[in-house]
Design an enzyme around this catalytic site. Structure first.
Site, mmCIF file in Angstrom:
data_model
loop_
_atom_site.group_PDB
_atom_site.id
_atom_site.type_symbol
_atom_site.label_atom_id
_atom_site.label_comp_id
_atom_site.label_asym_id
_atom_site.label_seq_id
_atom_site.Cartn_x
_atom_site.Cartn_y
_atom_site.Cartn_z
ATOM 1 N N ARG A 1 -7.155 -33.269 50.797
ATOM 2 C CA ARG A 1 -6.381 -34.204 49.956
ATOM 3 C C ARG A 1 -7.266 -35.259 49.305
ATOM 4 N NH1 ARG A 1 -3.422 -30.669 51.329
ATOM 5 N NH2 ARG A 1 -1.420 -30.871 52.368
ATOM 6 N N SER B 1 4.829 -36.029 50.952
ATOM 7 C CA SER B 1 4.278 -36.622 52.177
ATOM 8 C C SER B 1 3.707 -37.995 51.853
ATOM 9 C CB SER B 1 3.147 -35.765 52.730
ATOM 10 O OG SER B 1 3.614 -34.462 52.957
ATOM 11 N N GLU C 1 -1.139 -41.105 51.796
ATOM 12 C CA GLU C 1 -1.574 -40.114 50.807
ATOM 13 C C GLU C 1 -1.156 -40.590 49.416
ATOM 14 O OE1 GLU C 1 -0.704 -35.846 51.448
ATOM 15 O OE2 GLU C 1 0.046 -35.875 49.401
HETATM 16 P P1 FAD Z 1 0.700 -38.540 39.361
HETATM 17 O O1 FAD Z 1 1.562 -38.930 40.498
HETATM 18 O O2 FAD Z 1 1.146 -38.877 37.995
HETATM 19 O O3 FAD Z 1 -0.759 -39.139 39.593
HETATM 20 C C1 FAD Z 1 -1.397 -38.997 40.847
HETATM 21 C C2 FAD Z 1 -2.843 -39.479 40.720
HETATM 22 O O4 FAD Z 1 -3.554 -38.626 39.840
HETATM 23 C C3 FAD Z 1 -2.974 -40.877 40.103
HETATM 24 O O5 FAD Z 1 -4.104 -41.462 40.674
HETATM 25 C C4 FAD Z 1 -3.228 -40.612 38.629
HETATM 26 O O6 FAD Z 1 -3.962 -41.653 38.000
HETATM 27 C C5 FAD Z 1 -4.062 -39.351 38.716
HETATM 28 N N1 FAD Z 1 -3.922 -38.491 37.537
HETATM 29 C C6 FAD Z 1 -2.798 -37.846 37.119
HETATM 30 N N2 FAD Z 1 -3.072 -37.121 36.016
HETATM 31 C C7 FAD Z 1 -4.386 -37.329 35.734
HETATM 32 C C8 FAD Z 1 -5.254 -36.897 34.702
HETATM 33 N N3 FAD Z 1 -4.859 -36.068 33.733
HETATM 34 N N4 FAD Z 1 -6.538 -37.341 34.717
HETATM 35 C C9 FAD Z 1 -6.970 -38.168 35.691
HETATM 36 N N5 FAD Z 1 -6.201 -38.619 36.674
HETATM 37 C C10 FAD Z 1 -4.910 -38.214 36.698
HETATM 38 N N6 FAD Z 1 1.012 -32.616 47.190
HETATM 39 C C11 FAD Z 1 0.296 -31.649 47.815
HETATM 40 O O7 FAD Z 1 -0.941 -31.688 47.840
HETATM 41 N N7 FAD Z 1 0.908 -30.607 48.457
HETATM 42 C C12 FAD Z 1 2.257 -30.486 48.480
HETATM 43 O O8 FAD Z 1 2.755 -29.526 49.051
HETATM 44 C C13 FAD Z 1 3.033 -31.492 47.836
HETATM 45 N N8 FAD Z 1 4.380 -31.459 47.893
HETATM 46 C C14 FAD Z 1 5.114 -32.438 47.303
HETATM 47 C C15 FAD Z 1 6.508 -32.384 47.384
HETATM 48 C C16 FAD Z 1 7.289 -33.356 46.779
HETATM 49 C C17 FAD Z 1 8.791 -33.278 46.893
HETATM 50 C C18 FAD Z 1 6.668 -34.406 46.053
HETATM 51 C C19 FAD Z 1 7.494 -35.441 45.344
HETATM 52 C C20 FAD Z 1 5.278 -34.492 45.987
HETATM 53 C C21 FAD Z 1 4.482 -33.513 46.618
HETATM 54 N N9 FAD Z 1 3.088 -33.558 46.577
HETATM 55 C C22 FAD Z 1 2.358 -32.563 47.177
HETATM 56 C C23 FAD Z 1 2.382 -34.677 45.918
HETATM 57 C C24 FAD Z 1 2.225 -34.481 44.379
HETATM 58 O O9 FAD Z 1 3.120 -33.519 43.897
HETATM 59 C C25 FAD Z 1 0.798 -34.042 44.017
HETATM 60 O O10 FAD Z 1 -0.130 -35.002 44.442
HETATM 61 C C26 FAD Z 1 0.637 -33.836 42.509
HETATM 62 O O11 FAD Z 1 -0.622 -33.288 42.221
HETATM 63 C C27 FAD Z 1 0.793 -35.133 41.700
HETATM 64 O O12 FAD Z 1 0.843 -34.766 40.332
HETATM 65 P P2 FAD Z 1 1.370 -35.773 39.233
HETATM 66 O O13 FAD Z 1 1.124 -35.169 37.900
HETATM 67 O O14 FAD Z 1 2.767 -36.152 39.523
HETATM 68 O O15 FAD Z 1 0.385 -36.989 39.450
HETATM 69 P P1 NAP Z 2 4.746 -27.430 58.617
HETATM 70 O O1 NAP Z 2 4.658 -26.006 58.203
HETATM 71 O O2 NAP Z 2 5.962 -27.906 59.348
HETATM 72 O O3 NAP Z 2 3.450 -27.843 59.438
HETATM 73 C C1 NAP Z 2 3.334 -29.184 59.954
HETATM 74 C C2 NAP Z 2 1.909 -29.628 59.800
HETATM 75 O O4 NAP Z 2 1.087 -28.737 60.526
HETATM 76 C C3 NAP Z 2 1.485 -29.589 58.352
HETATM 77 O O5 NAP Z 2 1.207 -30.898 57.997
HETATM 78 C C4 NAP Z 2 0.277 -28.681 58.301
HETATM 79 O O6 NAP Z 2 -0.892 -29.356 57.835
HETATM 80 C C5 NAP Z 2 -0.002 -28.285 59.741
HETATM 81 N N1 NAP Z 2 -0.115 -26.816 59.891
HETATM 82 C C6 NAP Z 2 0.879 -25.906 60.031
HETATM 83 N N2 NAP Z 2 0.357 -24.665 60.207
HETATM 84 C C7 NAP Z 2 -0.982 -24.799 60.177
HETATM 85 C C8 NAP Z 2 -2.070 -23.897 60.301
HETATM 86 N N3 NAP Z 2 -1.872 -22.589 60.528
HETATM 87 N N4 NAP Z 2 -3.338 -24.378 60.196
HETATM 88 C C9 NAP Z 2 -3.550 -25.681 59.964
HETATM 89 N N5 NAP Z 2 -2.564 -26.599 59.843
HETATM 90 C C10 NAP Z 2 -1.301 -26.171 59.958
HETATM 91 O O7 NAP Z 2 4.565 -28.341 57.300
HETATM 92 P P2 NAP Z 2 5.588 -28.732 56.172
HETATM 93 O O8 NAP Z 2 5.811 -30.174 56.241
HETATM 94 O O9 NAP Z 2 6.769 -27.804 56.157
HETATM 95 O O10 NAP Z 2 4.709 -28.453 54.879
HETATM 96 C C11 NAP Z 2 4.295 -27.138 54.570
HETATM 97 C C12 NAP Z 2 3.056 -27.209 53.701
HETATM 98 O O11 NAP Z 2 3.372 -27.879 52.474
HETATM 99 C C13 NAP Z 2 1.918 -27.980 54.348
HETATM 100 O O12 NAP Z 2 0.713 -27.372 54.011
HETATM 101 C C14 NAP Z 2 2.020 -29.354 53.711
HETATM 102 O O13 NAP Z 2 0.770 -29.996 53.605
HETATM 103 C C15 NAP Z 2 2.579 -29.023 52.325
HETATM 104 N N6 NAP Z 2 3.375 -30.157 51.820
HETATM 105 C C16 NAP Z 2 2.722 -31.224 51.326
HETATM 106 C C17 NAP Z 2 3.421 -32.295 50.803
HETATM 107 C C18 NAP Z 2 2.679 -33.456 50.191
HETATM 108 O O14 NAP Z 2 3.298 -34.274 49.552
HETATM 109 N N7 NAP Z 2 1.385 -33.532 50.358
HETATM 110 C C19 NAP Z 2 4.807 -32.304 50.839
HETATM 111 C C20 NAP Z 2 5.442 -31.204 51.394
HETATM 112 C C21 NAP Z 2 4.736 -30.122 51.886
HETATM 113 P P3 NAP Z 2 -1.296 -29.631 56.298
HETATM 114 O O15 NAP Z 2 -0.313 -30.627 55.777
HETATM 115 O O16 NAP Z 2 -2.666 -30.204 56.432
HETATM 116 O O17 NAP Z 2 -1.258 -28.357 55.534
#
Ligand code: FAD
Ligand code: NAP
Length: 341
Positions: A164, A236, A332
């Site tokens: 991340r 998250s 995050e």
């Molecule tokens: P923004 O929120 O608009 O910006 C995020 C950051 O990126 C800011 O610092 C901004 O300045 C920068 N940025 C945006 N665009 C640019 C650009 N073109 N150039 C330079 N900088 C830029 N994240 C995960 O990793 N895994 C997930 O599974 C995941 N699940 C999510 C589920 C939900 C329901 C939600 C709401 C969010 C989730 N996220 C997840 C977080 C989010 O979707 C990601 O971080 C996504 O990449 C953000 O994209 P955005 O365009 O909305 O960025």
């Molecule tokens: P989950 O499957 O319930 O798992 C819970 C946590 O355990 C997750 O955070 C995941 O880590 C870790 N995990 C599960 N299986 C794993 C494996 N085999 N090896 C290593 N780590 C493992 O998680 P969930 O909440 O439903 O989310 C599913 C996936 O979507 C995850 O990868 C999560 O990161 C991603 N997600 C991200 C966001 C966001 O906003 N960043 C939001 C929703 C879902 P990791 O998170 O490090 O993968």
């Protein structure tokens, strides 16, 4: 070019925070961006780039210049026998790109289905889900330096991707605007199905294809995660903490139920959601903010909470997790501006 009438950002961030931006600019193409970065006005002020606003918590009105990336385009720029290189404009919706790949049977992005936001933001925090990180498929990132307007290509290794994290969140934070990302997909998809409950969600008795993986990920996510339209959130709120082996051994003496996963450099990754859940936060609400009842990592704006209220609530969670487990859980979600506390 810059809109000087204040706009509300409520519809531009998935937390639904109603702050105002005094100067905003909707960027439709590279030429426009070049022009805007040349102006004296832009050079004097701070610039903040916004994609889909799905990873940001706004905490107050801002007079910085907000650039909203809305450039479009998905183009195959090169291919060979095994790989296809696809250049995607920063303003493209991330999941539209994943859909494009899956429909064409290009493998690598399917586990990242339904992540909100834009392609341009995908390298910033190295988006990840279900055992795949976008670094696994990023070939290069094309960005413009805000100060000079000069374009630069960042090869995958230049981006310093980590869990991340990337150079765009650290050394180069708010210094570059990502214009395009080129991804390298495979014509012979290798499926990654080991994560969480993904395998259980897949159909049995047939050859699994990437379309099945995408459908399964979408089903799991739709069931577990709150829809931002009804329950505004930014996914998250916290990252999973990574601790040393020794720390983990001591921790599990008192808390044998804790799940763990191997992390970089022999360390151990804990599940922040589980720690928050054990502290009793799941489903709890206060002042219009709460922890989602199916996913303890997600903070939801249930009413019209402002950013500071959300931030304070998140700090209470961090404090209680630290008091119970001695573990610091880091945010995050990006707080903007970050000088608010
Ligand atoms: P923004 O929120 O608009 O910006 C995020 C950051 O990126 C800011 O610092 C901004 O300045 C920068 N940025 C945006 N665009 C640019 C650009 N073109 N150039 C330079 N900088 C830029 N994240 C995960 O990793 N895994 C997930 O599974 C995941 N699940 C999510 C589920 C939900 C329901 C939600 C709401 C969010 C989730 N996220 C997840 C977080 C989010 O979707 C990601 O971080 C996504 O990449 C953000 O994209 P955005 O365009 O909305 O960025
Ligand atoms: P989950 O499957 O319930 O798992 C819970 C946590 O355990 C997750 O955070 C995941 O880590 C870790 N995990 C599960 N299986 C794993 C494996 N085999 N090896 C290593 N780590 C493992 O998680 P969930 O909440 O439903 O989310 C599913 C996936 O979507 C995850 O990868 C999560 O990161 C991603 N997600 C991200 C966001 C966001 O906003 N960043 C939001 C929703 C879902 P990791 O998170 O490090 O993968």
């Amino acid at each position: 070019m810059i809109q000087t009438e204040a706009i509300s950002l409520k519809e531009y961030n998935t937390f639904g925070i109603d702050v105002k931006a005094l100067y905003s600019f909707f960027c439709k193409n590279e030429y426009e961006l070049k022009e805007i970065l040349k102006t004296d006005f832009t050079k004097k002020k701070k610039v903040f780039v916004l994609g889909g606003g799905s990873n940001v918590l706004f905490t107050k009105d801002t007079d910085d210049i907000l650039i909203l990336m809305q450039n479009k385009g998905i183009e195959i720029v090169r291919e060979d026998d095994t790989n296809v290189f696809i250049k995607v404009a920063a303003g493209e919706v991330w999941d539209d790109f994943v859909d494009f790949c899956v429909k064409n049977n290009y493998g690598g992005a399917e586990n990242l289905s339904l992540i909100p936001g834009t392609a341009g933001a995908s390298p910033v925090q190295n988006i990840g889900a279900y055992g795949v990180e976008v670094k696994d498929i990023i070939f290069e990132v094309e960005a413009a330096e805000i100060k000079s307007g000069k374009k630069k290509i960042f090869k995958n290794r230049d981006c310093k991707f980590a869990y991340r994290n990337s150079i765009f969140k650290n050394e180069l934070k708010n210094q570059y605007i990502i214009l395009n990302v080129t991804y390298k997909l495979s014509k012979f998809p290798e499926l990654k199905l080991f994560y969480g409950n993904l395998r259980e969600e897949l159909p049995s008795g047939k050859n699994i294809e990437i379309k099945d993986v995408r459908d399964a990920v979408i089903r799991i996510r739709e069931d577990k995660l709150p829809k931002t339209e009804n329950l505004p959130n930014a996914g998250s709120f916290f990252k999973n903490p990574v601790v040393s082996q020794d720390f983990f051994r001591n921790l599990t003496k008192k808390n044998p139920e804790l799940v763990s996963f191997p992390a970089e450099k022999g360390k151990v990754k804990l599940a922040a959601g589980q720690l928050i859940d054990i502290c009793g936060w799941k489903g709890k609400k206060e002042n219009g903010v709460g922890v989602h009842d199916k996913q303890a990592l997600v903070i939801v704006n249930y009413g019209n909470a402002d950013g500071k209220t959300v931030l304070k609530f998140s700090e209470k969670i961090q404090k209680s997790v630290f008091e119970k487990f001695g573990v610091k859980i880091e945010r995050e979600v990006l707080v903007y501006p970050d000088d608010v506390i």
